[in-house]
Design a protein around this motif. Sequence first.
Motif, PDB file in Angstrom:
ATOM      1  N   GLY A   2       1.164  -5.153  12.163  1.00 26.30           N
ATOM      2  CA  GLY A   2       2.086  -4.177  11.866  1.00 26.30           C
ATOM      3  C   GLY A   2       1.817  -3.980  10.265  1.00 26.30           C
ATOM      4  N   THR A   3       2.683  -3.349   9.873  1.00 24.43           N
ATOM      5  CA  THR A   3       2.717  -3.149   8.348  1.00 24.43           C
ATOM      6  C   THR A   3       4.609  -3.132   7.647  1.00 24.43           C
ATOM      7  OG1 THR A   3       2.623  -1.270   6.731  1.00 24.43           O
ATOM      8  CG2 THR A   3       3.202  -0.577   8.818  1.00 24.43           C
ATOM      9  N   ALA A   4       4.461  -3.660   6.500  1.00 20.23           N
ATOM     10  CA  ALA A   4       5.937  -3.918   6.160  1.00 20.23           C
ATOM     11  C   ALA A   4       5.839  -3.398   4.759  1.00 20.23           C
ATOM     12  CB  ALA A   4       6.282  -5.411   6.065  1.00 20.23           C
ATOM     13  N   ILE A   5       7.003  -2.924   4.329  1.00 19.81           N
ATOM     14  CA  ILE A   5       7.270  -2.212   2.867  1.00 19.81           C
ATOM     15  C   ILE A   5       8.641  -2.701   2.189  1.00 19.81           C
ATOM     16  CG2 ILE A   5       8.456  -0.475   4.095  1.00 19.81           C
ATOM     17  CD1 ILE A   5       6.824   1.544   2.259  1.00 19.81           C
ATOM     18  N   VAL A   6       8.409  -2.933   1.026  1.00 21.07           N
ATOM     19  CA  VAL A   6       9.557  -2.955   0.086  1.00 21.07           C
ATOM     20  C   VAL A   6       9.386  -1.575  -0.792  1.00 21.07           C
ATOM     21  CG1 VAL A   6      10.888  -4.114  -1.772  1.00 21.07           C
ATOM     22  CG2 VAL A   6       9.461  -5.450   0.060  1.00 21.07           C
ATOM     23  N   TRP A   7      10.594  -0.645  -0.660  1.00 20.89           N
ATOM     24  CA  TRP A   7      10.380   0.404  -1.234  1.00 20.89           C
ATOM     25  C   TRP A   7      11.873   0.907  -2.056  1.00 20.89           C
ATOM     26  CZ3 TRP A   7      13.866   4.369   0.467  1.00 20.89           C
ATOM     27  CH2 TRP A   7      14.372   4.453   1.413  1.00 20.89           C
ATOM     28  N   GLY A   8      11.823   1.795  -2.892  1.00 22.08           N
ATOM     29  CA  GLY A   8      12.687   2.107  -3.599  1.00 22.08           C
ATOM     30  C   GLY A   8      13.340   1.019  -4.466  1.00 22.08           C
ATOM     31  N   ILE A   9      12.204   0.346  -5.022  1.00 21.37           N
ATOM     32  CA  ILE A   9      12.652  -0.876  -5.761  1.00 21.37           C
ATOM     33  C   ILE A   9      13.210  -0.109  -7.289  1.00 21.37           C
ATOM     34  CG2 ILE A   9      11.804  -2.735  -7.100  1.00 21.37           C
ATOM     35  CD1 ILE A   9       9.387  -2.956  -4.942  1.00 21.37           C
ATOM     36  N   ASP A  10      14.420  -0.870  -7.478  1.00 22.55           N
ATOM     37  CA  ASP A  10      15.289  -0.262  -8.899  1.00 22.55           C
ATOM     38  C   ASP A  10      15.494  -1.661  -9.363  1.00 22.55           C
ATOM     39  OD1 ASP A  10      17.404   0.174 -10.379  1.00 22.55           O
ATOM     40  OD2 ASP A  10      18.599   1.451  -9.001  1.00 22.55           O
ATOM     41  N   THR A  11      14.643  -1.729 -10.417  1.00 25.10           N
ATOM     42  CA  THR A  11      14.645  -2.728 -11.131  1.00 25.10           C
ATOM     43  C   THR A  11      15.899  -2.893 -12.195  1.00 25.10           C
ATOM     44  OG1 THR A  11      13.184  -1.794 -12.791  1.00 25.10           O
ATOM     45  CG2 THR A  11      12.033  -2.918 -11.394  1.00 25.10           C
ATOM     46  N   HIS A  12      16.513  -1.992 -12.501  1.00 23.36           N
ATOM     47  CA  HIS A  12      17.853  -2.159 -13.286  1.00 23.36           C
ATOM     48  C   HIS A  12      18.827  -2.587 -12.384  1.00 23.36           C
ATOM     49  CE1 HIS A  12      20.777  -1.100 -16.024  1.00 23.36           C
ATOM     50  NE2 HIS A  12      21.690  -0.433 -15.256  1.00 23.36           N
ATOM     51  N   ASN A  13      19.257  -2.046 -11.076  1.00 18.49           N
ATOM     52  CA  ASN A  13      20.162  -2.639 -10.483  1.00 18.49           C
ATOM     53  C   ASN A  13      19.758  -3.715  -9.523  1.00 18.49           C
ATOM     54  OD1 ASN A  13      22.526  -0.511 -11.259  1.00 18.49           O
ATOM     55  ND2 ASN A  13      20.859   0.980 -10.254  1.00 18.49           N
ATOM     56  N   ARG A  14      18.377  -4.061  -9.818  1.00 20.96           N
ATOM     57  CA  ARG A  14      17.923  -5.032  -8.757  1.00 20.96           C
ATOM     58  C   ARG A  14      18.201  -4.902  -7.271  1.00 20.96           C
ATOM     59  NH1 ARG A  14      19.905 -10.207 -11.848  1.00 20.96           N
ATOM     60  NH2 ARG A  14      18.555 -11.121 -10.325  1.00 20.96           N
ATOM     61  N   CYS A  15      17.661  -3.744  -6.807  1.00 22.57           N
ATOM     62  CA  CYS A  15      17.904  -3.618  -5.370  1.00 22.57           C
ATOM     63  C   CYS A  15      16.515  -2.886  -4.932  1.00 22.57           C
ATOM     64  CB  CYS A  15      19.356  -2.960  -5.072  1.00 22.57           C
ATOM     65  SG  CYS A  15      19.267  -1.174  -5.796  1.00 22.57           S
ATOM     66  N   ALA A  16      16.507  -2.938  -3.427  1.00 19.01           N
ATOM     67  CA  ALA A  16      15.331  -2.399  -2.791  1.00 19.01           C
ATOM     68  C   ALA A  16      15.638  -2.124  -1.180  1.00 19.01           C
ATOM     69  CB  ALA A  16      14.089  -3.097  -3.015  1.00 19.01           C
ATOM     70  N   HIS A  17      14.830  -1.633  -0.545  1.00 19.80           N
ATOM     71  CA  HIS A  17      15.015  -1.211   0.801  1.00 19.80           C
ATOM     72  C   HIS A  17      13.959  -1.932   1.411  1.00 19.80           C
ATOM     73  CE1 HIS A  17      17.944   2.323   0.144  1.00 19.80           C
ATOM     74  NE2 HIS A  17      17.268   2.162  -1.039  1.00 19.80           N
ATOM     75  N   LEU A  18      13.842  -2.385   2.720  1.00 16.58           N
ATOM     76  CA  LEU A  18      12.936  -2.931   3.408  1.00 16.58           C
ATOM     77  C   LEU A  18      12.279  -1.925   4.749  1.00 16.58           C
ATOM     78  CD1 LEU A  18      14.106  -6.507   3.808  1.00 16.58           C
ATOM     79  CD2 LEU A  18      12.751  -5.514   1.805  1.00 16.58           C
ATOM     80  N   GLY A  19      11.343  -2.107   5.041  1.00 18.09           N
ATOM     81  CA  GLY A  19      10.932  -1.639   6.269  1.00 18.09           C
ATOM     82  C   GLY A  19       9.723  -2.116   7.047  1.00 18.09           C
ATOM     83  N   LEU A  20       9.526  -2.179   8.304  1.00 21.03           N
ATOM     84  CA  LEU A  20       8.701  -2.806   9.236  1.00 21.03           C
ATOM     85  C   LEU A  20       8.438  -1.859  10.510  1.00 21.03           C
ATOM     86  CD1 LEU A  20       7.498  -5.629   9.849  1.00 21.03           C
ATOM     87  CD2 LEU A  20       9.719  -6.085  10.868  1.00 21.03           C
ATOM     88  N   SER A  21       7.277  -1.888  10.596  1.00 19.02           N
ATOM     89  CA  SER A  21       6.618  -1.571  11.931  1.00 19.02           C
ATOM     90  C   SER A  21       5.651  -2.488  12.596  1.00 19.02           C
ATOM     91  CB  SER A  21       5.978  -0.048  11.890  1.00 19.02           C
ATOM     92  OG  SER A  21       6.774   0.759  11.374  1.00 19.02           O
ATOM     93  N   LEU A  22       6.018  -2.716  13.633  1.00 19.94           N
ATOM     94  CA  LEU A  22       4.984  -3.772  14.417  1.00 19.94           C
ATOM     95  C   LEU A  22       3.984  -2.903  15.576  1.00 19.94           C
ATOM     96  CD1 LEU A  22       7.190  -6.822  15.149  1.00 19.94           C
ATOM     97  CD2 LEU A  22       5.538  -6.425  13.160  1.00 19.94           C
ATOM     98  N   VAL A  23       2.934  -3.338  15.780  1.00 12.69           N
ATOM     99  CA  VAL A  23       2.149  -2.611  16.774  1.00 12.69           C
ATOM    100  C   VAL A  23       2.854  -3.065  18.054  1.00 12.69           C
ATOM    101  CG1 VAL A  23       0.219  -2.476  15.488  1.00 12.69           C
ATOM    102  CG2 VAL A  23       0.371  -4.051  17.022  1.00 12.69           C
ATOM    103  N   PRO A  24       2.841  -1.935  19.196  1.00 12.33           N
ATOM    104  CA  PRO A  24       3.254  -2.229  20.375  1.00 12.33           C
ATOM    105  C   PRO A  24       3.168  -3.461  21.064  1.00 12.33           C
ATOM    106  CG  PRO A  24       2.663   0.000  20.428  1.00 12.33           C
ATOM    107  CD  PRO A  24       2.128  -0.801  19.254  1.00 12.33           C
ATOM    108  N   SER A  25       2.040  -4.080  20.849  1.00 10.46           N
ATOM    109  CA  SER A  25       1.379  -5.603  21.508  1.00 10.46           C
ATOM    110  C   SER A  25       2.208  -6.597  21.011  1.00 10.46           C
ATOM    111  CB  SER A  25      -0.176  -5.620  21.667  1.00 10.46           C
ATOM    112  OG  SER A  25      -0.658  -5.697  20.233  1.00 10.46           O
ATOM    113  N   ALA A  26       2.520  -6.623  19.686  1.00  9.60           N
ATOM    114  CA  ALA A  26       3.264  -7.297  18.917  1.00  9.60           C
ATOM    115  C   ALA A  26       4.701  -7.691  19.092  1.00  9.60           C
ATOM    116  CB  ALA A  26       2.890  -7.461  17.503  1.00  9.60           C
ATOM    117  N   ARG A  27       5.343  -6.594  19.731  1.00  6.19           N
ATOM    118  CA  ARG A  27       6.814  -6.547  19.763  1.00  6.19           C
ATOM    119  C   ARG A  27       7.250  -7.422  20.777  1.00  6.19           C
ATOM    120  NH1 ARG A  27       6.540  -0.004  19.695  1.00  6.19           N
ATOM    121  NH2 ARG A  27       5.882   0.089  17.589  1.00  6.19           N
ATOM    122  N   GLY A  28       8.663  -8.034  20.515  1.00  2.00           N
ATOM    123  CA  GLY A  28       9.281  -9.233  21.411  1.00  2.00           C
ATOM    124  C   GLY A  28       8.828 -10.502  21.232  1.00  2.00           C
ATOM    125  N   LYS A  29       8.133 -10.847  20.272  1.00  2.44           N
ATOM    126  CA  LYS A  29       7.534 -12.282  20.028  1.00  2.44           C
ATOM    127  C   LYS A  29       8.260 -12.846  18.776  1.00  2.44           C
ATOM    128  CE  LYS A  29       2.801 -10.862  22.070  1.00  2.44           C
ATOM    129  NZ  LYS A  29       1.511 -10.665  21.812  1.00  2.44           N
TER     130      LYS A  29
END
Length: 184
Positions: free
Chosen positions: A75-102
């Motif tokens: 899959g793929t993972a992401i840390v986005w919207g990184i705000d270095t002033h407020n020291r916050c960010a958003h996380l995202g994750l997508s797994l391929v179908p065969s990797a789900r539920g493990k």
Amino acid sequence: MLRGDKVGLRARYEADIPILLTELYDDPVNSSRAESRPWRPVTPGFKDPRLVVDDTEQGIVQFSVVELEGGTLVGTAIVWGIDTHNRCAHLGLSLVPSARGKGYGTDAVAVLCHYGFVVRGLHRLQIETLGDNAAMLRSAERNGFVREGVLRSAAWVMGEFLDEVVLGLLAQDWKALPGAGNSS
């Protein structure tokens, strides 16, 4: 590579892109649920900005998720919207179908938290996911994220509006969790 118990987060390789396109983004339903925009077909060889990493962009960090045992891309993972002033960010994750539920999702979120809080020194991480995405909600909550709100009918997905759930985690709450910081 950052390592969890089951998965590692590593740099995106050129060879990952065709696999991720086929497994995650060529499926209109899957892609529509993972993105905040409508699905559209892309031609072979297109440099899809969702997958091609721009190392000069400071507000986003993209990872490929791989199984530790065998190194298979899952899959793929992401840390986005990184705000270095407020020291916050958003996380995202997508797994391929065969990797789900493990348990890979829960482990990948744990590694993303380690990256955000330890490597980047952030104070707050946030996840937004569809209200019916039980797997992501479970992965987030197992890592200490708290449901902070519901954005009613905020996402247009394949012909209907769905709720989005906003979850947040603060560094001090994460550090208090058993096993926090064990990823490396």
